[in-house]
Design a protein around this motif. Structure first.
Motif, mmCIF file in Angstrom:
data_model
loop_
_atom_site.group_PDB
_atom_site.id
_atom_site.type_symbol
_atom_site.label_atom_id
_atom_site.label_comp_id
_atom_site.label_asym_id
_atom_site.label_seq_id
_atom_site.Cartn_x
_atom_site.Cartn_y
_atom_site.Cartn_z
ATOM 1 N N LEU A 382 -1.051 76.067 -57.431
ATOM 2 C CA LEU A 382 -1.567 76.762 -58.610
ATOM 3 C C LEU A 382 -1.657 78.253 -58.299
ATOM 4 N N TYR A 383 -1.714 79.056 -59.364
ATOM 5 C CA TYR A 383 -1.946 80.489 -59.197
ATOM 6 C C TYR A 383 -3.279 80.848 -59.845
ATOM 7 N N PHE A 384 -4.062 81.656 -59.130
ATOM 8 C CA PHE A 384 -5.402 82.038 -59.568
ATOM 9 C C PHE A 384 -5.411 83.480 -60.095
ATOM 10 N N PRO A 385 -6.371 83.805 -60.969
ATOM 11 C CA PRO A 385 -6.493 85.171 -61.494
ATOM 12 C C PRO A 385 -7.233 86.091 -60.518
ATOM 13 N N LEU A 386 -6.633 86.307 -59.367
ATOM 14 C CA LEU A 386 -7.206 87.191 -58.350
ATOM 15 C C LEU A 386 -6.180 88.263 -58.012
ATOM 16 N N HIS A 387 -6.475 89.486 -58.369
ATOM 17 C CA HIS A 387 -5.580 90.602 -58.063
ATOM 18 C C HIS A 387 -6.395 91.885 -58.014
ATOM 19 N N LYS A 388 -5.744 92.988 -57.750
ATOM 20 C CA LYS A 388 -6.452 94.230 -57.454
ATOM 21 C C LYS A 388 -7.229 94.801 -58.634
ATOM 22 N N ASP A 389 -6.918 94.374 -59.861
ATOM 23 C CA ASP A 389 -7.614 94.912 -61.030
ATOM 24 C C ASP A 389 -8.789 94.055 -61.484
ATOM 25 N N VAL A 390 -9.063 92.967 -60.772
ATOM 26 C CA VAL A 390 -10.225 92.130 -61.097
ATOM 27 C C VAL A 390 -11.430 92.658 -60.319
ATOM 28 N N PRO A 391 -12.542 92.951 -60.994
ATOM 29 C CA PRO A 391 -13.738 93.431 -60.281
ATOM 30 C C PRO A 391 -14.226 92.401 -59.267
ATOM 31 N N GLU A 392 -14.818 92.884 -58.179
ATOM 32 C CA GLU A 392 -15.270 91.981 -57.124
ATOM 33 C C GLU A 392 -16.278 90.961 -57.637
ATOM 34 N N LYS A 393 -17.113 91.357 -58.582
ATOM 35 C CA LYS A 393 -18.094 90.431 -59.164
ATOM 36 C C LYS A 393 -17.395 89.181 -59.711
ATOM 37 N N TYR A 394 -16.316 89.391 -60.463
ATOM 38 C CA TYR A 394 -15.593 88.258 -61.043
ATOM 39 C C TYR A 394 -14.830 87.481 -59.976
ATOM 40 N N ILE A 395 -14.295 88.184 -58.984
ATOM 41 C CA ILE A 395 -13.587 87.492 -57.904
ATOM 42 C C ILE A 395 -14.526 86.515 -57.206
ATOM 43 N N ARG A 396 -15.728 86.977 -56.904
ATOM 44 C CA ARG A 396 -16.702 86.102 -56.248
ATOM 45 C C ARG A 396 -17.059 84.912 -57.140
ATOM 46 N N GLU A 397 -17.313 85.172 -58.420
ATOM 47 C CA GLU A 397 -17.693 84.099 -59.345
ATOM 48 C C GLU A 397 -16.575 83.071 -59.491
ATOM 49 N N ILE A 398 -15.350 83.560 -59.674
ATOM 50 C CA ILE A 398 -14.204 82.662 -59.846
ATOM 51 C C ILE A 398 -14.013 81.784 -58.616
ATOM 52 N N CYS A 399 -14.095 82.394 -57.440
ATOM 53 C CA CYS A 399 -13.852 81.641 -56.203
ATOM 54 C C CYS A 399 -14.965 80.635 -55.924
ATOM 55 N N MET A 400 -16.202 81.026 -56.162
ATOM 56 C CA MET A 400 -17.309 80.085 -55.934
ATOM 57 C C MET A 400 -17.241 78.920 -56.922
ATOM 58 N N LYS A 401 -16.877 79.220 -58.169
ATOM 59 C CA LYS A 401 -16.734 78.162 -59.166
ATOM 60 C C LYS A 401 -15.575 77.238 -58.799
ATOM 61 N N ALA A 402 -14.479 77.819 -58.321
ATOM 62 C CA ALA A 402 -13.316 77.014 -57.932
ATOM 63 C C ALA A 402 -13.659 76.083 -56.773
ATOM 64 N N VAL A 403 -14.384 76.589 -55.792
ATOM 65 C CA VAL A 403 -14.797 75.753 -54.658
ATOM 66 C C VAL A 403 -15.638 74.576 -55.151
ATOM 67 N N GLU A 404 -16.530 74.861 -56.078
ATOM 68 C CA GLU A 404 -17.384 73.807 -56.641
ATOM 69 C C GLU A 404 -16.557 72.752 -57.376
ATOM 70 N N LEU A 405 -15.587 73.200 -58.163
ATOM 71 C CA LEU A 405 -14.788 72.281 -58.976
ATOM 72 C C LEU A 405 -13.764 71.493 -58.162
ATOM 73 N N LEU A 406 -13.293 72.087 -57.070
ATOM 74 C CA LEU A 406 -12.202 71.477 -56.312
ATOM 75 C C LEU A 406 -12.664 70.650 -55.124
ATOM 76 N N LYS A 407 -13.964 70.476 -54.983
ATOM 77 C CA LYS A 407 -14.459 69.610 -53.913
ATOM 78 C C LYS A 407 -13.942 68.195 -54.121
ATOM 79 N N PRO A 408 -13.525 67.536 -53.035
ATOM 80 C CA PRO A 408 -13.032 66.155 -53.175
ATOM 81 C C PRO A 408 -14.090 65.257 -53.804
ATOM 82 N N GLU A 409 -13.646 64.395 -54.707
ATOM 83 C CA GLU A 409 -14.580 63.468 -55.340
ATOM 84 C C GLU A 409 -15.022 62.414 -54.327
#
Length: 412
Positions: A382-409
């Motif tokens: 997959l490709y994620f919305p992480l690039h140089k124009d995304v503020p760090e606040k959103y990068i952190r939120e997106i990545c933490m949310k992704a980790v939460e969602l992608l944990k093995p069931e």
């Protein structure tokens, strides 16, 4: 029901509106001399007058193969990931691409795997630096010299400022400034040729091409403005993306098609043009005004996201590399279909087909080594919305949310 949308797309057009208007003005009219502009661009990358500026990287690659004039049926050892058009160009020159499997965690083409792929039929080595990850070519260069093979370095995805010129160990290095690349000029390729004899052949052949009309470049600039609205606009991503997803309208397929630099073609004649004055003028202006320090520092926040993801058990191709300038952010998940649904339902613009990059399958025959790591990677990429124009606040939120969602069931 979507409760929140992170207003950034997984693909980004690296240009501001003021820069876009500059491109538009130059596409409409410029009095600047093409030869002088090419000389100025060349001077940004080399003081040896060994740079050719092309319409695109595909033109550069076709030009290189034409000048090299390898025997028909020759094998070309190549990194196992690239856009399909590069292998199509190889086949149009009656050459056989033989892919070498990568190490996914570093995105390196291992020298031991590469040497095993070399046979008596091998006449060329092509190394692609992927997703902005670059690495030392000493071992691969030594293998190329040992077998008397030319080394072509594809750095289409790696521009990080004018001090980046690829590896001096490669015979040829190419850089791209296409519509979705860093410091885009909506086209243009820079080819650094370190073999003087080959350089002369390439220059002579390139000079025989017609100059692409400015009107062609103008149409590109206008077309890509629509892509910029759809991809870069936070307002669009807050509202329209939410609505389109709720209506199950796959708008990203339209955007990806819109961003294609060239229409399908059965021959290679579509690439046989020299860049127009408008493209050269904007490319030179763009490169002359790049702030390399800002470009590199803007990646630091993306690396923060990489650490959050990898610490959370999410595999990011190339995460072990010390030198990475992600222009497109790849992530490998356990089940791409489920992950895509979970992430998009949580407002994260994850996508599968946003890039033309794909795996290169080995030729049919038992003597060729399977590309096992590459196959596993593309099965659940997959490709994620992480690039140089995304503020760090959103990068952190997106990545933490992704980790939460992608944990093995949990298994019952």
């Amino acid at each position: 029901m979507l409760r929140k949308v992170y207003p950034y797309a997984c693909l980004n057009i690296d240009i501001t509106w003021s820069q876009w208007f500059k491109a538009l003005r130059k596409a409409i009219y410029t009095t600047e001399n093409r030869a002088e502009l090419s000389r100025k661009i060349s001077g940004l990358f080399s003081n040896q007058d060994n740079v050719i500026v092309t319409v695109c990287i595909r033109t550069a690659f076709d030009l290189y193969l034409s000048a090299l004039d390898l025997p028909k049926g020759s094998e070309v050892v190549i990194t196992s990931i690239n856009i399909p058009e590069m292998t199509r160009i190889l086949r149009k020159h009656c050459l056989i691409p033989v892919p070498v499997d990568i190490h996914v965690d570093s995105m390196i083409t291992p020298s031991d795997r590469l040497e095993k792929a070399i046979t008596a039929k091998t006449k060329l080595i092509i190394i692609a630096m992927l997703y902005g990850v670059t690495y030392d070519l000493t071992d691969i260069s030594n293998i190329a010299k040992k077998h008397n093979l030319p080394l072509f370095e594809d750095c289409s995805e790696c521009y990080s400022g004018n001090n980046f010129r690829g590896s001096p160990l490669a015979d040829v290095t190419v850089l791209s400034f296409g519509p979705i690349k860093t410091a885009t000029a909506f086209g243009g390729g820079v080819v650094i040729v370190r073999d003087s004899k080959l350089l002369g052949k390439m220059q002579a052949l390139h000079a025989s091409y017609q100059v692409q009309p400015n009107s062609v470049y103008l149409i590109k600039v206008l077309r890509y403005s629509l892509g910029k609205i759809a991809l870069n606009s936070t307002a669009f991503n807050y509202t329209a993306r939410l609505l389109l997803l709720q209506l199950n309208i796959e708008y990203k397929k339209f955007v990806v098609k819109l961003m294609r630099g060239f229409p399908p073609s059965t021959g290679l004649e579509i690439y046989h043009f020299q860049p127009c004055a408008g493209l050269l003028s904007f490319l030179y202006w763009r490169l002359e005004n790049v702030n390399e320090n800002d470009l590199i520092s803007s990646m630091k926040k993306v690396h923060v996201g990489t650490k959050i993801l990898t610490d959370g058990g999410v595999l990011v191709p190339g995460y072990k590399s010390d030198r990475k300038m992600f222009w497109l952010y790849p992530v490998i998940v356990d089940d791409a279909t489920k992950a895509y649904s979970k992430l998009n339902n949580a407002g994260i613009d994850a996508y599968r087909g946003i890039s033309q990059l794909n795996k290169i399958d080995p030729p049919v025959g038992s003597s060729y080594t399977p590309i096992e790591e590459t196959n596993k990677m593309f099965a659940n990429l997959l490709y994620f919305p992480l690039h140089k124009d995304v503020p760090e606040k959103y990068i952190r939120e997106i990545c933490m949310k992704a980790v939460e969602l992608l944990k093995p069931e949990p298994k019952l």
